[in-house]
Design a protein around this motif. Structure first.
Motif, mmCIF file in Angstrom:
data_model
loop_
_atom_site.group_PDB
_atom_site.id
_atom_site.type_symbol
_atom_site.label_atom_id
_atom_site.label_comp_id
_atom_site.label_asym_id
_atom_site.label_seq_id
_atom_site.Cartn_x
_atom_site.Cartn_y
_atom_site.Cartn_z
ATOM 1 N N LEU B 359 0.687 -1.067 -0.096
ATOM 2 C CA LEU B 359 -0.090 0.099 0.159
ATOM 3 C C LEU B 359 0.801 1.381 -0.026
ATOM 4 C CD1 LEU B 359 -3.020 0.370 0.005
ATOM 5 C CD2 LEU B 359 -2.947 0.522 2.440
ATOM 6 N N ARG B 360 2.042 1.249 0.813
ATOM 7 C CA ARG B 360 2.787 2.422 0.805
ATOM 8 C C ARG B 360 3.485 2.492 -0.523
ATOM 9 N NH1 ARG B 360 6.697 1.198 5.056
ATOM 10 N NH2 ARG B 360 4.840 0.498 6.080
ATOM 11 N N ASN B 361 3.898 1.578 -1.282
ATOM 12 C CA ASN B 361 4.419 1.721 -2.656
ATOM 13 C C ASN B 361 3.387 2.385 -3.425
ATOM 14 O OD1 ASN B 361 6.910 0.446 -1.731
ATOM 15 N ND2 ASN B 361 6.537 -1.543 -2.649
ATOM 16 N N ILE B 362 2.265 1.877 -3.265
ATOM 17 C CA ILE B 362 1.361 2.561 -4.234
ATOM 18 C C ILE B 362 0.946 4.131 -3.750
ATOM 19 C CG2 ILE B 362 -1.208 2.554 -4.688
ATOM 20 C CD1 ILE B 362 -1.375 -0.469 -4.231
ATOM 21 N N SER B 363 0.928 4.288 -2.846
ATOM 22 C CA SER B 363 0.658 5.732 -2.538
ATOM 23 C C SER B 363 1.719 6.511 -2.634
ATOM 24 C CB SER B 363 0.167 5.871 -0.747
ATOM 25 O OG SER B 363 1.134 6.390 -0.139
ATOM 26 N N ILE B 364 2.985 6.243 -2.707
ATOM 27 C CA ILE B 364 4.045 6.836 -3.371
ATOM 28 C C ILE B 364 3.877 7.231 -4.655
ATOM 29 C CG2 ILE B 364 6.584 7.008 -3.270
ATOM 30 C CD1 ILE B 364 6.641 5.599 -0.668
ATOM 31 N N SER B 365 3.874 6.005 -5.535
ATOM 32 C CA SER B 365 3.762 6.059 -6.824
ATOM 33 C C SER B 365 2.529 6.970 -7.616
ATOM 34 C CB SER B 365 3.595 4.614 -7.503
ATOM 35 O OG SER B 365 4.008 3.608 -6.707
ATOM 36 N N TYR B 366 1.551 6.836 -6.943
ATOM 37 C CA TYR B 366 0.230 7.296 -7.406
ATOM 38 C C TYR B 366 -0.364 8.567 -6.494
ATOM 39 C CZ TYR B 366 -0.019 3.166 -10.148
ATOM 40 O OH TYR B 366 0.215 2.214 -11.088
ATOM 41 N N SER B 367 -0.600 9.555 -7.472
ATOM 42 C CA SER B 367 -1.336 10.553 -6.600
ATOM 43 C C SER B 367 -2.826 10.492 -6.428
ATOM 44 C CB SER B 367 -1.009 12.038 -7.156
ATOM 45 O OG SER B 367 -1.694 12.100 -8.627
ATOM 46 N N ARG B 368 -3.479 9.626 -7.450
ATOM 47 C CA ARG B 368 -4.816 9.371 -7.287
ATOM 48 C C ARG B 368 -4.995 8.190 -7.980
ATOM 49 N NH1 ARG B 368 -9.033 13.490 -9.348
ATOM 50 N NH2 ARG B 368 -8.974 12.668 -11.187
ATOM 51 N N ILE B 369 -5.636 7.109 -7.205
ATOM 52 C CA ILE B 369 -5.936 5.834 -7.586
ATOM 53 C C ILE B 369 -7.036 5.272 -7.222
ATOM 54 C CG2 ILE B 369 -4.376 4.759 -5.799
ATOM 55 C CD1 ILE B 369 -3.711 2.517 -8.068
ATOM 56 N N SER B 370 -7.936 4.619 -8.287
ATOM 57 C CA SER B 370 -9.277 4.255 -7.876
ATOM 58 C C SER B 370 -8.992 2.813 -6.775
ATOM 59 C CB SER B 370 -10.024 3.600 -9.223
ATOM 60 O OG SER B 370 -9.415 2.454 -9.400
ATOM 61 N N LEU B 371 -10.044 2.671 -5.994
ATOM 62 C CA LEU B 371 -9.934 1.565 -4.952
ATOM 63 C C LEU B 371 -9.655 0.184 -5.959
ATOM 64 C CD1 LEU B 371 -11.947 2.990 -2.349
ATOM 65 C CD2 LEU B 371 -9.536 2.511 -2.090
#
Lengths: 267, 487
Positions: B359-371
Motif C-alpha cells: 500500500l505504501r508503494n502504491i501511495s508513493i507512486s500514484y497521486s490518485r488511484i481508484s480503490l
C-alpha cells in the motif's frame, strides 16, 4: 460403582435436563453444587491420582466444565467464561494422554480465542494460538477465529462482519455480536481520519446502522466533534486538532542534558 | 533445536592445550588434582577451569580411560564407584592393570571429596550423551541430581550447574522434558535458598527452555518475571536467557523489546556457537519484519548462515516488495522449514505487513488511484475486493502508515504530497537513537570490564603492606639508632 460418582452423574443429568429446558438459573445452582462435589475426586487435576475410576471421573468432570463454559456464554457472563475455561484447560492439555479427545474441544478452544479477540487481548490470543497443533489449526472452529484476527488486524472489517453468517457453532454468535460493536468503533475511528466527509447514507451503511436516526444518536453519543451539514458528515474538526506542530523543546532539552551528562562521564 | 549442541563446544576454547600432551588419562589426573586444590582452598575459579579443561578432553573420552579414572578417583567397591561403572560398557582390561597400581595407593585419600565424586558423575554423563546412550544418561543424571540435593558446597556449584544442563539435555534428547519440570523447579528453589546464583541462572534457562519446548509461553513468562534476577555470571547462560526472553516477547507482540533481546543475544553469543546465532538471527529477522523494518542484506550474508537464512531472505524480499502472491508462494515453498523452526504462526502475522508495504508503494507512486486498482495491485482475492481495499486503506491511514485521504463517492484514494522528511522531527529522533546507542555501548563496555574476584589477595596485600610498613619502621628505627650511635 462409586456412590460419589453416581451422585455426581445423577446431578449432572438433572443439570443437562435444565440446560435443555434453558432454565439457566437452575443450571447455575446445579453447577455450583457439581463443582463442590468434583473437589472430592482425587483423580482430577491437580492431583491426577491413579484411582480405579480415573478415566470415568476425568471424562465426567471434563463434560461438566464444557457445559459450564457453554452455559456462561448463554448467560453472557465473560468472567465466568474465563474461570470455567481455565478449569477446563488442564483436561485438554495435561490429561491429553489419559482421555480420548473430546468432540467439544475445538469449538471451545475457538470460542476462547474469540473471547480474547473481543476483549482485545491480542497477546494472550497469540499465546493460546502457539499451543495448538497444526491439525487443530485446520479445524473450522479454530480457523474461523484465526482468520477473524487476521482480517481484524488488516482492517478488512466487512470480512469480519460477514463471518457472522458463517459461524461454525451457535455459541459463537454472542461473541460475534460483541465483535460487531468493536468493529463499529474501529470503523468510526478509521473513517474520521481517512475521509474528509461522507454522505449520511454512506456513513450509515459503513457504520452498519439500519436507520439514519440510529446513526445520528451514535454520532451524538460517541463522536460529538463530527459535524453534520448538507446531508453529509464532516470530519474536519476531528482532523484539525490532530496534527498540531509543536517544537519538542522539553524533549530536546532533556536529550541534550543527558548527552552532556554522559559525555562528562566519559571524559 | 540444535543450538545447545553447538553452545557446548564454545566452552572449549583451549583445544590446543589438550592436543599437545600425551594421554587423556594423565590429563584427567591433573584435573583431579586441580579439583582437590580447588576444593581445599575453596577457590571456585579453579573448578571453573576444570570444567573448561574437561570440555577440551571431551572428544577423547573412552570407556577404558573413564573406568580407569573412576578407579583412580573413587574408592573401588564404594556405592558411587559401582553405580558409575555399571553405566560404562565393558571393555578389555589391558589398561586397567596399568592403573590399578596407581589407584590402589591413592584411593585412601581420594574418596572423601564430594567435588571429585560429582566430577566423576559429570564425566560419565558427558560420555554417555556423546555415545548416544540416552537411557543410561538419564539414569546417571537422575542419580547425580539426587546426590547433589544433599550437597551444599560453593565449590560444587559450578559442577552442579553443568550437571543440571546435561540432566535436562539427556531428557530432551529422549523427548521426555515434561517429566523433569517439577524436579527442575525444586532444584531452582534449592539453588535460590543456597544463594547459588550460577545454578539459578542455569536452572531458570532450563525451565524456560522446558516450557518453550511445549510452547507454554504463558507459564514461561510468569516464571521469568517472578524469578530473581541478578548480574549474569556466565555469558552463555545470559545469551540463552536473552534468546528465550526474545521469543516470549515476540509471541506476546512486544516486538521492540523482543528485537532488542534477540539482537543482543546474537551479538553476545560466541563466534563458535553458530547454530545458536542462526536461531537468533531467524527470529530477529521476523521480528524486524513485523516491526515494519527491512533487515539489511548483510544480515543474511553472514559467514556460515547463508544457507540457513535463505528462506528468511526470500521472505524478506516478498515483504519488501509488498507482493502478496510472492509472499504466499514463499511461505508455501518453505513451509517445512518454518514449521520446524516453529515460526509458522509468526509468518502468518506478517501478511498484514506485506499489505502495508504494498500500500505504501502504491501511495508513493500514484497521486490518485481508484480503490478497484488498489485491490487489483494488492491482489486481494475476496468476495468484495473494493470494500476490503477501502477499509484496509482507511485503517492504514489511521495507523499512519500512509498519508492519504479517501473519497467514498468517487471511490478513489488521493495521496497527499510526501513532505520533505528533513522538515520533520524524524532525523532528530534517528540521530538521538544512534547517539543513545553509542553511549549505551560505551557504558556497557565500561561495566563489562571484569576484575578477578581477588578479595583474598587484597587481604594478603594488606597484610604484606603492614609487614612492609613494620619493616620500614624498624629500619627507620635502626637508622635512627645508628645515627644516634654515630653521635
Amino acid at each position: 460403582m462409586d456412590p460419589k460418582l453416581t451422585e455426581v452423574s445423577q446431578l449432572f443429568e438433572r443439570f443437562k435436563a435444565a440446560f435443555i429446558r434453558k432454565d439457566f438459573n437452575t443450571c447455575e445452582n446445579f453447577l455450583s453444587q457439581l463443582k463442590v462435589l468434583l473437589t472430592g475426586f482425587r483423580s482430577l487435576p491437580p492431583l491426577f491420582e491413579d484411582t480405579p475410576n480415573a478415566v470415568h471421573e476425568l471424562t465426567l468432570a471434563r463434560d461438566i466444565y464444557e457445559h459450564a463454559v457453554v452455559l456462561s456464554v448463554k448467560v453472557e457472563d465473560q468472567d465466568a467464561f474465563e474461570r470455567d475455561f481455565f478449569q477446563l484447560k488442564p483436561y485438554y492439555t495435561d490429561a491429553r494422554n489419559r482421555l480420548p479427545q473430546s468432540p467439544q474441544e475445538y469449538p471451545i478452544l475457538g470460542l476462547n480465542l474469540l473471547r480474547l479477540l473481543v476483549q482485545n487481548r491480542i497477546a494472550e490470543f497469540h499465546t493460546e494460538l502457539e499451543l495448538l497443533s497444526s491439525t487443530a489449526l485446520e479445524n473450522p472452529c479454530i480457523k474461523h477465529a484465526v482468520e477473524l484476527e487476521q482480517s481484524f488486524m488488516e482492517g478488512a472489517y466487512n470480512r469480519v462482519l460477514s463471518a457472522r453468517q458463517t459461524v461454525p457453532h451457535e455459541t459463537y454468535v454472542y461473541f460475534m455480536d460483541l465483535l460487531a460493536k468493536t468493529v463499529r468503533d474501529e470503523i468510526a475511528g478509521c473513517s474520521e481520519k481517512a475521509y474528509d466527509y461522507l454522505s449520511i447514507s454512506n456513513a450509515r451503511q459503513m457504520l452498519l446502522f439500519t436507520s439514519d436516526k440510529e446513526l445520528l444518536n451514535y454520532i451524538e453519543e460517541e463522536h460529538p466533534e463530527w459535524e453534520i451539514k448538507d446531508g453529509s458528515v464532516y470530519f474536519q474538526k476531528a482532523k484539525e486538532s490532530a496534527p498540531c506542530k509543536e517544537i519538542p523543546s522539553l524533549q530536546l532539552i532533556n536529550q541534550t542534558l543527558s548527552y552532556a551528562r554522559e559525555l562528562e562521564r566519559i571524559v | 533445536m540444535t543450538q545447545d549442541v553447538e553452545m557446548k563446544e564454545l566452552q572449549a576454547p583451549s583445544n590446543s592445550v589438550a592436543s599437545a600432551s600425551p594421554s587423556t588419562f594423565q590429563h584427567l589426573k591433573e584435573i583431579a588434582s586441580l579439583i582437590e586444590t580447588g576444593a581445599y582452598a575453596r577457590e571456585v575459579r579453579r573448578i571453573v577451569r576444570v570444567v573448561r579443561l574437561t570440555m577440551a578432553l571431551r572428544r577423547k573420552l573412552k570407556a577404558s580411560v573413564l573406568s580407569s579414572f573412576l578407579n583412580f578417583a573413587l574408592a573401588p567397591g564404594s556405592d558411587v564407584h559401582s553405580r558409575l561403572s555399571s553405566y560404562l560398557p565393558k571393555e578389555d582390561d589391558q589398561d586397567m592393570d596399568v592403573d590399578t597400581a596407581t589407584s590402589a595407593t591413592q584411593t585412601s585419600t581420594k574418596h572423601s571429596l564430594p567435588e571429585l565424586e560429582i566430577y566423576c558423575y559429570l564425566l560419565v554423563l558427558i560420555f554417555l550423551i556423546d555415545q548416544k546412550r540416552y537411557n543410561e544418561a538419564k539414569a546417571c543424571a537422575s542419580a547425580s541430581i539426587a546426590r547433589l540435593k544433599n550437597l551444599n558446597r560453593r565449590t560444587v556449584d559450578v559442577l552442579a550447574s553443568r550437571l543440571y544442563f546435561y540432566y535436562s539435555l539427556s531428557y530432551e534428547l529422549t523427548g521426555d522434558l515434561a517429566e523433569i519440570r517439577g524436579n527442575l523447579l525444586a532444584l531452582h528453589r534449592i539453588a535460590t535458598l543456597r544463594h547459588d546464583e550460577l545454578g539459578q541462572e542455569t536452572l531458570l534457562n532450563l525451565l524456560l527452555r522446558n516450557y518453550l519446548h511445549y510452547n507454554l509461553y504463558d507459564q514461561a513468562e510468569k516464571l521469568r518475571s517472578k524469578a530473581p534476577r541478578f548480574e549474569a555470571h556466565s555469558n552463555q547462560q545470559f545469551c540463552r536467557y536473552l534468546f528465550y526472553l526474545g521469543k516470549i516477547r515476540t509471541i506476546q507482540l512486544e516486538y521492540t523489546d523482543a528485537k532488542e533481546s534477540l539482537l543482543q543475544a546474537a551479538r553476545k553469543a560466541p563466534v563458535a556457537a553458530l547454530g545458536f546465532r542462526v536461531q537468533c538471527n531467524k527470529w530477529a529477522v521476523i521480528v524486524r519484519l513485523l516491526l515494519g523494518e527491512i533487515p539489511e542484506r548483510t544480515v543474511f550474508m553472514q559467514k556460515g548462515m547463508e544457507k540457513a537464512l535463505r528462506p528468511y531472505f526470500e521472505l524478506t524480499n516478498a515483504v519488501r516488495i509488498g507482493d502478496l502472491e510472492l509472499f504466499r508462494s514463499v511461505a508455501e515453498k518453505f513451509s517445512d522449514t518454518f514449521n520446524s523452526d516453529r515460526t509458522h504462526n509468526l509468518i502468518v502475522r506478517l501478511r498484514h505487513n506485506v499489505i502495508r508495504t504494498g500500500l505504501r508503494n502504491i501511495s508513493i507512486s500514484y497521486s490518485r488511484i481508484s480503490l478497484a486498482d488498489v485491490a487489483k495491485k494488492l491482489r486481494l482475492d475476496s468476495a468484495n475486493p473494493i470494500a476490503d481495499a477501502e477499509s484496509i486503506v482507511s485503517k492504514a491511514i489511521r495507523d499512519g502508515a500512509i498519508d492519504a485521504t479517501l473519497d467514498h463517492a468517487n471511490g478513489w484514494m488521493v495521496s497527499k504530497e510526501t513532505g520533505d522528511i528533513y522538515s520533520t522531527n524524524e532525523p532528530q529522533t534517528a540521530f538521538d537513537t544512534r547517539i543513545a546507542f553509542c553511549l549505551n555501548l560505551h557504558n556497557e563496555a565500561v561495566r563489562a570490564l571484569r576484575f578477578p574476584p581477588n578479595s583474598h589477595k587484597e587481604k594478603e596485600s594488606a597484610e604484606k603492606r603492614r609487614e612492609r610498613q613494620q619493616q620500614e619502621q624498624e629500619l627507620a628505627k635502626h637508622i635512627a639508632e645508628e645515627d644516634d650511635d654515630d653521635f
